[in-house]
Design a protein around this motif. Structure first.
Motif, short mmCIF file in Angstrom:
data_model
loop_
_atom_site.label_atom_id
_atom_site.label_comp_id
_atom_site.label_asym_id
_atom_site.label_seq_id
_atom_site.Cartn_x
_atom_site.Cartn_y
_atom_site.Cartn_z
N UNK A 5 0.78 -1.26 -0.03
CA UNK A 5 -0.07 -0.03 0.02
C UNK A 5 0.96 1.40 0.08
N UNK A 6 1.87 1.17 0.86
CA UNK A 6 2.59 2.46 0.95
C UNK A 6 3.52 2.73 -0.27
N UNK A 7 4.09 1.69 -0.98
CA UNK A 7 4.56 1.96 -2.14
C UNK A 7 3.90 2.41 -3.36
N UNK A 8 2.42 1.73 -3.27
CA UNK A 8 1.71 2.46 -4.51
C UNK A 8 1.28 3.88 -4.16
N UNK A 9 1.26 4.24 -3.06
CA UNK A 9 0.78 5.72 -2.74
C UNK A 9 1.91 6.53 -2.88
N UNK A 10 3.29 6.09 -2.72
CA UNK A 10 4.56 6.71 -2.84
C UNK A 10 5.08 6.79 -4.19
N UNK A 11 4.37 6.16 -5.32
CA UNK A 11 5.04 5.88 -6.46
C UNK A 11 5.32 7.37 -7.14
N UNK A 17 -3.35 7.63 -3.36
CA UNK A 17 -2.04 7.69 -4.63
C UNK A 17 -2.21 9.18 -5.18
N UNK A 18 -3.35 9.50 -5.65
CA UNK A 18 -3.79 10.59 -6.49
C UNK A 18 -3.59 11.93 -5.58
#
Length: 356
Positions: free
Chosen positions: A94-100, A148-149
């Motif tokens: 989850x964190x990696x998706x948000x941080x992308x 993420x957005x």
């Protein structure tokens, strides 16, 4: 008065020779929740993709905060998009998706960590930083896509039917969550849906579209209670739409009778479309109604009954909170304030644009 943020001017767009948008003009203001509403193929998703920079118009221009961004690529616009399928990375937590997006922009680790914490709190997913996105529910995945957005701090968030894959109860919950998130962020939302109830319950402004044309722009209350043409009246909720003649101001000839209304300015003896919502028709004793008819069918819908009544050669849809017996003779009473008069299209071109 709200500040203008986004303006589409005389936008035209075709695919494979088929015109999708024709001379579309639309203004969106700061901190506004705007919903593009219409049936499949009406041009609403194309409009969203043009705002996001994923498509270029054949002609016309797009202004953002007064600047022409028509040719600007998506990554250069102060806009982020939440797609229908969320497009999350299954190999990232989850964190990696948000941080992308933040990593691509070269933000520091401490900045990214703070943003992830803020975004997860915003979408009620605190403690899920290291969860596998593939094992999460549709509603949770949608919240991650929103998180993420928003960490990229866009001025406009575009949402392309993000609730369509969810079941009814979860969809209604997420509708409330989106309104709350929008209020907390204080940014502009542009939301695409074909669901009328969704549009009416969430939006500040509803843009009703059909076959590449904007049919009506207004508040949820105005597009429901004061539709500008038969398409809007029929698409937004249930309606009885009947051919009538405007005899003069405040009097319409409808199914053989002169019926009082409150509308003015249509002229005298002018053909019009007459709209009456099912919930605005009163069932009376036969002798007390303006029309006499027979109940053809009664369907229980959970909170209301849908009752079909044949009267004056027309099948009326009436909605009540109490049931009635099929086959029974009844009267129908119409209040002047509940009759909405709409102009008929004056030409074939107007017919195509306004009531197709």
């Amino acid at each position: 008065m709200k500040k203008e943020l986004l303006r589409l001017e005389r936008i035209n767009k075709s695919f494979d020779g088929r015109k999708i948008l024709e001379d579309l003009d639309l203004t969106i203001h700061e901190n506004e929740f705007v919903t593009l509403l219409g049936p499949s193929g009406c041009g609403k998703t194309t409009t969203l993709r043009l705002i996001g920079g994923f498509e270029l118009p054949d002609s016309g221009r797009i202004l953002f905060d007064g600047q022409d961004i028509t040719q600007l690529p998506p990554e250069k616009r102060q806009v982020n998009t939440v797609f229908q399928k969320y497009s999350l990375f299954s190999n990232m937590d989850v964190a990696e998706n948000i941080a992308f997006g933040l990593k691509i922009k070269g933000k520091s680790q401490s900045y990214i960590k703070d943003k992830i914490r803020y975004a997860l709190k915003l979408v009620n997913l605190e403690g899920y930083e290291h969860a596998n996105v593939t094992g999460m529910s549709g509603g949770q995945q949608q919240r991650i896509a929103i998180a993420r957005a928003v960490v990229n701090e866009p001025k406009v968030l575009l949402l392309d039917e993000p609730l369509s894959a969810l079941d009814l109860k979860l969809r209604q919950q997420m509708q409330r969550e989106l309104v709350k998130i929008k209020r907390e962020l204080g940014i502009t939302f542009v939301f695409v849906t074909h669901d009328q109830e969704e549009a009416l319950s969430m939006s500040d402004t509803v843009v009703v579209m059909n076959q590449g044309w904007i049919q009506q722009i207004g508040t949820p209350e105005s597009v429901y209670n004061e539709p500008e043409n038969a398409f809007v009246a029929d698409f937004i909720g249930d309606s009885n739409i009947i051919d009538g003649i405007m005899v003069r101001d405040r009097l319409v000839h409808l199914l053989g009778k002169d019926i009082p209304c409150i509308n003015t300015g249509f002229g005298e003896n002018v053909p019009v479309d007459v709209q009456i919502r099912p919930e605005d028709i009163q069932i009376t004793a036969p002798e007390d109604g303006q029309y006499r008819g027979v109940i053809k069918s009664v369907v229980f819908k959970g909170t209301v009954y849908d009752i079909t009544i044949e009267a004056a050669g027309f099948e009326w849809l009436v909605q009540t909170i109490t049931g009635h017996e099929a086959g029974r003779e009844v009267g129908l009473q119409l209040a002047a304030s509940n009759i909405q008069i709409m102009a008929k299209p004056a030409s074939e071109d107007e017919e195509a644009a306004k009531d197709v």
